[in-house]
Scaffold this motif. Structure first.
Motif, PDB file in Angstrom:
ATOM      1  N   ARG A  23     -55.333 -14.424 -17.089  1.00  0.00           N
ATOM      2  CA  ARG A  23     -56.922 -14.447 -17.716  1.00  0.00           C
ATOM      3  C   ARG A  23     -57.958 -14.261 -16.193  1.00  0.00           C
ATOM      4  O   ARG A  23     -57.934 -14.584 -15.693  1.00  0.00           O
ATOM      5  CB  ARG A  23     -57.016 -15.600 -18.038  1.00  0.00           C
ATOM      6  N   GLY A  66     -59.847  -9.748 -25.098  1.00  0.00           N
ATOM      7  CA  GLY A  66     -60.767 -10.172 -24.055  1.00  0.00           C
ATOM      8  C   GLY A  66     -61.723 -10.943 -23.902  1.00  0.00           C
ATOM      9  O   GLY A  66     -62.815 -11.335 -23.411  1.00  0.00           O
ATOM     10  N   LYS A  67     -62.449 -10.791 -25.808  1.00  0.00           N
ATOM     11  CA  LYS A  67     -62.966 -11.814 -25.857  1.00  0.00           C
ATOM     12  C   LYS A  67     -63.240 -13.608 -25.455  1.00  0.00           C
ATOM     13  O   LYS A  67     -63.975 -13.953 -24.662  1.00  0.00           O
ATOM     14  CB  LYS A  67     -63.568 -11.934 -27.306  1.00  0.00           C
TER      15      LYS A  67
HETATM   16  P1  ADP Z   1     -59.174 -12.003 -27.599  1.00  0.00           P
HETATM   17  O1  ADP Z   1     -59.924 -13.287 -27.386  1.00  0.00           O
HETATM   18  O2  ADP Z   1     -59.934 -10.823 -27.647  1.00  0.00           O
HETATM   19  O3  ADP Z   1     -57.638 -12.335 -28.833  1.00  0.00           O
HETATM   20  P2  ADP Z   1     -58.152 -12.611 -24.550  1.00  0.00           P
HETATM   21  O4  ADP Z   1     -58.788 -12.792 -23.904  1.00  0.00           O
HETATM   22  O5  ADP Z   1     -56.850 -13.929 -25.224  1.00  0.00           O
HETATM   23  O6  ADP Z   1     -58.658 -11.427 -25.847  1.00  0.00           O
HETATM   24  O7  ADP Z   1     -57.315 -11.858 -24.347  1.00  0.00           O
HETATM   25  C1  ADP Z   1     -55.703 -11.532 -23.924  1.00  0.00           C
HETATM   26  C2  ADP Z   1     -55.822 -11.539 -22.683  1.00  0.00           C
HETATM   27  O8  ADP Z   1     -55.544 -10.700 -22.252  1.00  0.00           O
HETATM   28  C3  ADP Z   1     -55.799 -12.579 -22.291  1.00  0.00           C
HETATM   29  O9  ADP Z   1     -54.359 -12.995 -21.269  1.00  0.00           O
HETATM   30  C4  ADP Z   1     -56.529 -11.740 -20.296  1.00  0.00           C
HETATM   31  O10 ADP Z   1     -55.752 -11.768 -19.557  1.00  0.00           O
HETATM   32  C5  ADP Z   1     -56.184 -10.119 -20.853  1.00  0.00           C
HETATM   33  N1  ADP Z   1     -57.578  -9.453 -20.433  1.00  0.00           N
HETATM   34  C6  ADP Z   1     -58.275  -8.931 -21.772  1.00  0.00           C
HETATM   35  N2  ADP Z   1     -59.615  -8.607 -21.208  1.00  0.00           N
HETATM   36  C7  ADP Z   1     -59.061  -8.168 -19.945  1.00  0.00           C
HETATM   37  C8  ADP Z   1     -59.340  -7.376 -19.029  1.00  0.00           C
HETATM   38  N3  ADP Z   1     -60.823  -6.495 -18.961  1.00  0.00           N
HETATM   39  N4  ADP Z   1     -58.776  -7.438 -17.617  1.00  0.00           N
HETATM   40  C9  ADP Z   1     -57.619  -8.404 -17.578  1.00  0.00           C
HETATM   41  N5  ADP Z   1     -57.409  -8.832 -18.286  1.00  0.00           N
HETATM   42  C10 ADP Z   1     -57.899  -9.298 -19.707  1.00  0.00           C
END
Ligand code: ADP
Length: 337
Positions: A23, A66-67
């Motif tokens: 992350r 990425g939320k």
């Molecule tokens: P959501 O909450 O939308 O389901 P997450 O924030 O849990 O998504 O993101 C899932 C994974 O994708 C995380 O491990 C994160 O590292 C990766 N990730 C998400 N957005 C990005 C980004 N913009 N840049 C790099 N890694 C990202």
């Protein structure tokens, strides 16, 4: 039941560890979503300059975009403590009242799947967002009365895959309504390179491009594929991922040349059998998935890659899909005929 583990909507326990390790921690490391990132950067700077908590933020978008990552970044960048909960976890108004009354000034309360809050809790929360106070009912029957309890000025960050399910008054309480979009391949390539570096799994350019093309615009899927490829590389490929290893590994994971998985193919076949526009419910029954999974996991890719279209009367195949169906049928006929 989701038949494709690499496309699962929610992280499993090993992915949770992976999600955390990969992350991005600060806004500068967050790849893509330029408009949204610019808005949040201004919001962070303004809040910092005024020494005030950030205004409430609603982040919407498909799973894995990425939320949660952004929520953590917002808290970190403003130096706020973060409390994490989710819509389904907040069963009774009392659960939320307990959380809210324990917040310190400026704390971030992150509510994942905020569209799953019950109506009573949603009301309690939006009063808290606006008035920084909650009304708690004490006693019951004729002596029931409500007592107003002040709470500290906090920031609510909500995440939702279904923004449309939030009531209008609730949505209007957020200072920022930001939508995350699917990532274009070039941005996914950056994410894949970053992850392969963090995981100590070198990938050549061709394999990075290959994975980006089939990651469905979703960083979580991209990261998961890098992890699976790392397994194949460790066991069978001398530790490095090249185009050939990527190709055979993806195939073994059930992902074909076009990036389609078994359920995608079944969706296309079901629409092909009908010939007419087909409603979501019928598609879901035909492939044995629930409607939300079809809409959130499979359709975005099929739509962006031009396999299906959505019309007011239902889903239908594009010319590309019709041709693919004919080709596969011909291929099968030659193979078995
Ligand atoms: P959501 O909450 O939308 O389901 P997450 O924030 O849990 O998504 O993101 C899932 C994974 O994708 C995380 O491990 C994160 O590292 C990766 N990730 C998400 N957005 C990005 C980004 N913009 N840049 C790099 N890694 C990202």
């Amino acid at each position: 039941m989701n038949s494709e583990p690499v496309l699962d909507r929610t992280p499993d326990s090993t992915d949770r560890g992976l999600d955390q390790a990969l992350r991005p921690r600060m806004l500068d490391e967050f790849v893509g979503q330029p408009g949204l990132v610019a808005n949040l950067r201004v919001a962070i700077q303004a809040a910092r300059a005024r020494g005030e908590p950030l205004d409430h933020v609603l982040l919407s978008g498909l799973p894995g975009l990425g939320k949660t990552t952004l929520a953590h970044i917002l808290a970190r960048e403003t130096g706020a403590a973060m409390h994490v909960t989710s819509g389904p976890a907040l069963g009774k108004p009392g659960d939320l009242a307990g959380l809210l009354t324990n917040l310190a000034v400026g704390d971030v309360l992150f509510v994942d799947e905020i569209h799953r809050l019950g109506a009573a809790i949603e009301e309690l929360l939006y009063a808290a967002m606006e008035d920084y106070a909650i009304d708690i009912m004490i006693d019951s029957g004729p002596s029931a009365r409500s007592v107003r309890v002040p709470i500290k000025r906090f920031t609510l960050i909500g995440a939702t895959t279904r923004e449309g399910m939030l009531s209008a008054p609730f949505r209007s309480r957020f200072g920022f309504l930001e939508k995350l979009e699917l990532y274009p391949p070039a941005q996914l390539e950056s994410i894949i390179r970053r992850s392969s570096g963090h995981l100590g799994c070198p990938m050549d350019d061709a394999s990075v491009r290959r994975v980006a093309r089939v990651a469905r615009g979703t960083p979580r899927i991209a990261n998961r594929l890098v992890k699976r490829l790392r397994d194949f590389a460790q066991v069978e490929g001398g530790g490095t991922v090249n185009a050939e290893l990527a190709e055979t590994s993806l195939r073994r994971l059930g992902i074909d040349q076009n990036g389609l998985v078994e359920t995608d193919r079944r969706i296309i076949q079901a629409l092909g059998r009908s010939g007419l526009p087909v409603g979501l419910k019928t598609v879901a029954v035909a492939v044995g998935e629930d409607e939300e999974t079809v809409e959130d996991v499979y359709e975005p890719f099929l739509l962006t890659e031009g396999w299906i279209t959505r019309t007011p009367r239902g889903r239908r195949l594009t010319e590309r899909a019709v041709k693919w169906l004919e080709d596969t049928k011909r291929g099968a006929d030659t193979l078995f005929g």
